[in-house]
Design a protein around this motif. Structure first.
Motif, mmCIF file in Angstrom:
data_model
loop_
_atom_site.group_PDB
_atom_site.id
_atom_site.type_symbol
_atom_site.label_atom_id
_atom_site.label_comp_id
_atom_site.label_asym_id
_atom_site.label_seq_id
_atom_site.Cartn_x
_atom_site.Cartn_y
_atom_site.Cartn_z
ATOM 1 N N ALA A 285 0.853 -1.190 0.000
ATOM 2 C CA ALA A 285 0.000 0.000 0.000
ATOM 3 C C ALA A 285 0.885 1.235 0.000
ATOM 4 N N CYS A 286 0.447 2.252 -0.664
ATOM 5 C CA CYS A 286 1.178 3.512 -0.686
ATOM 6 C C CYS A 286 1.234 4.083 0.737
ATOM 7 N N PRO A 287 2.404 4.404 1.254
ATOM 8 C CA PRO A 287 2.486 4.932 2.609
ATOM 9 C C PRO A 287 1.947 6.352 2.738
ATOM 10 N N LEU A 288 1.650 6.986 1.625
ATOM 11 C CA LEU A 288 1.139 8.360 1.656
ATOM 12 C C LEU A 288 -0.383 8.426 1.624
ATOM 13 N N ASP A 289 -1.016 7.519 0.855
ATOM 14 C CA ASP A 289 -2.479 7.587 0.760
ATOM 15 C C ASP A 289 -3.179 6.247 0.975
ATOM 16 N N ASP B 243 -2.376 7.626 -7.680
ATOM 17 C CA ASP B 243 -2.216 9.067 -7.563
ATOM 18 C C ASP B 243 -0.840 9.545 -8.005
ATOM 19 N N GLY B 244 -0.025 8.618 -8.504
ATOM 20 C CA GLY B 244 1.260 9.010 -9.059
ATOM 21 C C GLY B 244 2.431 8.987 -8.098
ATOM 22 N N HIS B 245 2.221 8.542 -6.858
ATOM 23 C CA HIS B 245 3.354 8.422 -5.945
ATOM 24 C C HIS B 245 4.237 7.258 -6.408
ATOM 25 N N GLY C 62 10.281 0.582 6.466
ATOM 26 C CA GLY C 62 8.963 1.091 6.825
ATOM 27 C C GLY C 62 8.767 1.059 8.323
ATOM 28 N N SER C 63 7.584 1.450 8.760
ATOM 29 C CA SER C 63 7.293 1.575 10.185
ATOM 30 C C SER C 63 6.103 0.707 10.578
ATOM 31 N N ASN C 64 6.199 0.071 11.755
ATOM 32 C CA ASN C 64 5.070 -0.686 12.293
ATOM 33 C C ASN C 64 3.862 0.205 12.562
ATOM 34 N N ALA C 65 4.104 1.487 12.787
ATOM 35 C CA ALA C 65 3.015 2.403 13.101
ATOM 36 C C ALA C 65 2.151 2.717 11.891
ATOM 37 N N ASN C 66 2.675 2.460 10.708
ATOM 38 C CA ASN C 66 1.932 2.723 9.472
ATOM 39 C C ASN C 66 2.400 1.723 8.423
ATOM 40 N N LEU C 67 1.966 0.479 8.576
ATOM 41 C CA LEU C 67 2.448 -0.589 7.699
ATOM 42 C C LEU C 67 2.018 -0.326 6.254
ATOM 43 N N PRO C 68 2.953 -0.329 5.314
ATOM 44 C CA PRO C 68 2.616 -0.093 3.902
ATOM 45 C C PRO C 68 2.083 -1.362 3.237
#
Length: 280
Positions: A10-14, A29-31, A147-153
């Motif tokens: 998953a995109c870590p931004l959106d 979204d182009g990321h 990556g981060s466990n707080a926001n898994l991509p």
């Protein structure tokens, strides 16, 4: 059995799905996230970093690699493989994330122990770029991600196992990415873990905290096991590597570290608890 990279990113931004396009992963979204020449993917946006270079540094990663590949913690790795694969004979595929994988020792061990009947999709994630770089250099098959466990991509409900080994569990994120019936396999240090070393480096030991045995929300406990054994650290290098890969390196005083540096060898107790939590 085949070992394959995990690819439900998953995109870590959106949070939208990433698709492989040549040598990069892209969302709608182009990321765009390039694959490094060593084979790993950096999915930790700069705004999500708490420091310029988070996680273990290069020296800590090298110490961890030397220590683990010497086999000192192999009994823990073996117990972990039993907890992960206990019912793998009844499934055709298993997707597994090591959340806080370090230099990849446990994931490599699982890949070697996987049963013949199941296809295994592996991903190792760590906030340290040095850890992921080391992991990617040693084994190309799993997907290695900064990556981060707080926001898994990772896309929702795409994993069968999440491993959290001596790390920092983020249960709501683990619940999000696990399928129904998926499991967390969590390994924590027991109260006597490395107690002989701790007695040397600290002026006094705090009373060991009793594990609350709390079950995370949206999960039920599926069993607890433990590993306990005596470990001989045969020389100064092994003692130094063990210290460098633990928080004790930074918590101990200079005097305590000096006492440890004088040791020629040391026998320590290794104690770990393994809990399995199944998503309801």
């Amino acid at each position: 059995m085949t070992i394959s990279p995990f690819e439900a990113f998953a995109c870590p931004l959106d949070g939208s799905a990433l698709r492989l396009n040549g040598t990069s992963w892209q969302c709608g979204d182009g990321h765009n996230f390039d694959i490094a020449r060593q084979g790993y993917i950096h999915l930790l946006p700069v705004q999500n970093k708490r420091s310029k270079d988070p996680g273990d540094n290069k020296e800590m990663v090298a110490a961890r690699h030397r220590f683990l590949t010497s086999g000192f913690y192999q009994p823990i790795a073996e117990a972990l493989s039993h907890a992960v694969f206990y019912e793998a004979d009844n499934v055709s595929s298993l997707s597994c994330l090591d959340a806080g994988c370090g230099e990849g020792y446990y994931m490599r061990y699982l890949a070697n122990k996987a049963p013949e009947t199941a296809d295994l999709f592996l991903m190792g994630l760590d906030i340290s770029k040095w850890a992921i770089l080391s992991a990617a250099k040693q084994e190309k098959t799993p997907s290695w991600v900064v990556g981060s466990n707080a926001n898994l991509p990772i896309l929702p409900e795409t994993l069968d196992r999440v491993l959290c080994l001596f790390g920092f569990p983020v249960y709501h994120e683990f619940a999000r990415v696990l399928r129904q019936g998926g499991e967390i396999v969590q390994v924590d240090a027991g109260p006597d873990h490395l107690i002989e070393l701790r007695r040397i480096i600290y002026p006094e030991l705090k009373e060991a905290r009793k594990s609350p045995n709390a079950v995370p929300n949206d999960f039920k406990t599926m069993g607890t096991s433990s590993v306990r054994y005596s470990l001989i650290l045969p020389d100064k290098s092994a003692i130094a590597d063990l210290l460098a890969m633990t928080p004790h390196m930074y918590r101990a005083s200079a005097e305590g570290l000096s006492r440890a540096a004088e040791l020629e060898s040391l026998t320590v107790t290794v104690e770990a608890t393994i809990n399995r939590f199944r998503k309801n």
